[in-house]
Design an enzyme around this catalytic site. Structure first.
Site: not given
Lengths: 365, 365
Positions: B100, B198, B250
């Site tokens: 920006y 995690e 996982d």
């Protein structure tokens, strides 16, 4: 269900009262049932006293008359048993752990077949027992966001009390809101108001520019759609410390929903509105009006944005002159802006110009 | 490019040296160019000394010979000018703010047309100048995760130094890692090893069960694919404090990639591997072998899981006997498990049984 238990009754007793009710229904020869409010947009209504949106009078009934209904109630009983044990032992668990834990339950039909099922059941239990998930000691997967500002608090952790000043005792990252912010006691503060901020980038900008220090603002990072912990803490800051709450987000329909969930509560958790919503919270921007007045860099509205804006015009929570005017203006100019677009006027514009102008127009500073 | 600047040269000087080079090219009548390594999977190679994956020898050249090439170099110059000013003033900004901010640059062709373009340019600058984004004071949108464990540190914030013990001075939520963890100085610690986790749910489980306290573990929450700040802090804990690092995720291909990004670095940021990767990091699980041995609740592999596993078999970072064996086993059993599936044996199984068994088999405890 029978009369609502008083808030003083402990969470554990209120859960067991539910199980007692099933027992009494059996005992008097009735098929056990559980009645729940219908959870759709057409069944939420405005509570004038609490100034939040809550479920209306329409209900649906779970009955043990059918096999699937009976299984549902069996799962409720097993879950109540687990939660009562958990509260006895002062432990806690996540929604996902509950789902996996059910695999260890001896009766196969009591086990959950999907995580949606166990999540839904916990929400049902919250509604019928009038106990919030946090009081069952069920934790969310992801915790609340973070706070920076002139506030000293005491948090009761599972390894003792901690006294923390949210400017002097924390790093640049701020104070991490715990899963259950009701473990927090507010000690003292010099705060003038609470500023909830959607994006991490803008939160870091305000902290780097010292906005919390200069304006005695408690800067609360929302991190997108805010976690329950963040909304609960915001409400407590407002109610207990008498602080005004303003919400600063991107200028698009998804961000107005973020404001809505802070101020009015969400349809999914309308049974919790009075614990989580801050009806006095004001929207500071980015307003569609700001996009025009400050001539901000924009993107055109996508079809999904237009649909979302139109759906907000129909949403009872956005039925006010202010929101109708802003949403219609946005549809007309066909543009949206991010809060970081204010950087197109330099890194200090947001803290030197935009926020002071907006907050003084709103009477907050 | 000419010879690599020494690490002692300040970030600002290294950036200005780049601009000088363009000047010299002009001055000697050459068309200015900038040479960059080709950033694809086929151009990463193993650095035996650093034991991380880095870019290979294939390069591509940006030249001012074409209009679009000249515009690219113009943007580089403007960005260097902005960054040099930012460093002069000891300010910082986000990638989005840079995009920006470019709207305020007087020369229209120097302005970025998309955020992808400015993000890419900053990565290019990191590579050619051998300065990391954090040293330019460019912040990410979202910050690192959080730490809980027996470590006392000093963080240099923009409002003074803060000394924080990551168990005694923080709430249940832990210590929030700042955007640039090189502002942290390690003071003293009783830590035996680092355990990167995690999911938030498992991180909260370990903290509730006091695993950090009982095993003197520094529990680092990864929160999915870890932020650069989290990987950098993990690497520093390993290198400077000599702590072993184990990663607990996982049991599915997406989570093995999380381990991979901690241990080996990612293809996108291979130029940063030696700052961010911890090659000695070990994978504790959930391993496909654990799914079988502990008889964990599972879900069947989706097609996308199978594809991801097969692509890992081809990935140079996973070319080891260990990973080939595990991945082939997983394809054979056609199952995956979440780390919270360990809760099917009760809430304490992970801290009383699973982690102690696995960590002692690995020689960590």
């Amino acid at each position: 269900m029978s009369s609502t238990p008083t808030p003083e009754t402990s969470a554990r007793e209120r859960l067991l009262a539910l199980a007692d009710e099933f027992y009494d229904q059996f005992d008097s020869g009735d098929v056990p049932t559980m009645e729940l409010p219908t959870r759709t947009k057409t069944n939420i209504e405005y509570d004038e006293d609490e100034r939040v949106w809550v479920y209306g009078d329409r209900t649906s009934t779970r009955s043990a008359k059918t096999v699937s209904g009976a299984q549902k109630l069996l799962k409720v009983i097993y879950t109540i048993d687990f939660l009562a044990d958990q509260l006895d032992q002062d432990r806690s668990s996540t929604l996902r752990e509950l789902y996996y834990l059910s695999e260890s339950w001896e009766l196969d039909p009591a086990q959950f077949t999907s995580q949606d099922e166990s999540n839904q059941l916990i929400e049902d239990l919250e509604i019928v027992s009038d106990v919030r998930r946090e009081e069952f000691h069920m934790r969310p997967e992801e915790s609340g966001a973070k706070v920076m500002g002139p506030l000293r608090l005491r948090e009761q952790t599972n390894r003792g009390d901690r006294e923390i000043h949210c400017q002097h005792d924390v790093g640049q990252g701020g104070y991490q809101i715990p899963n259950d912010p009701d473990t927090i006691e507010f000690l003292d503060n010099d705060a003038a108001f609470v500023l909830c901020v959607e994006t991490g980038g803008m939160r870091d900008r305000l902290v780097e520019n010292g906005f919390d220090d200069e304006y005695d603002a408690l800067v609360v990072h929302l991190g997108g759609q805010p976690a329950r912990a963040t909304r609960r803490l915001t409400k407590r800051l407002h109610d207990e410390l008498g602080l005004e709450v303003v919400v600063f987000t991107d200028g698009d329909p998804w961000s107005y929903r973020i404001y809505g969930s802070v101020a009015y509560g969400s349809i999914k958790s309308a049974h919790l509105s009075k614990h989580l919503a801050t009806p006095d919270a004001q929207f500071v921007g980015v307003q569609p009006e700001d996009i025009v007045e400050y001539d901000l860099p924009t993107d055109p509205l996508a079809d999904s944005d237009i649909n979302a804006l139109q759906s907000e015009l129909d949403d009872p929570r956005f039925q006010s002159d202010y929101w109708e005017e802003q949403i219609e203006l946005q549809l007309e100019i066909d543009k949206k802006s991010e809060q970081q677009a204010l950087a197109s006027y330099g890194l200090d514009f947001v803290t030197d110009t935009y926020l002071p102008e907006r907050l003084s127009a709103m009477g907050v500073v």
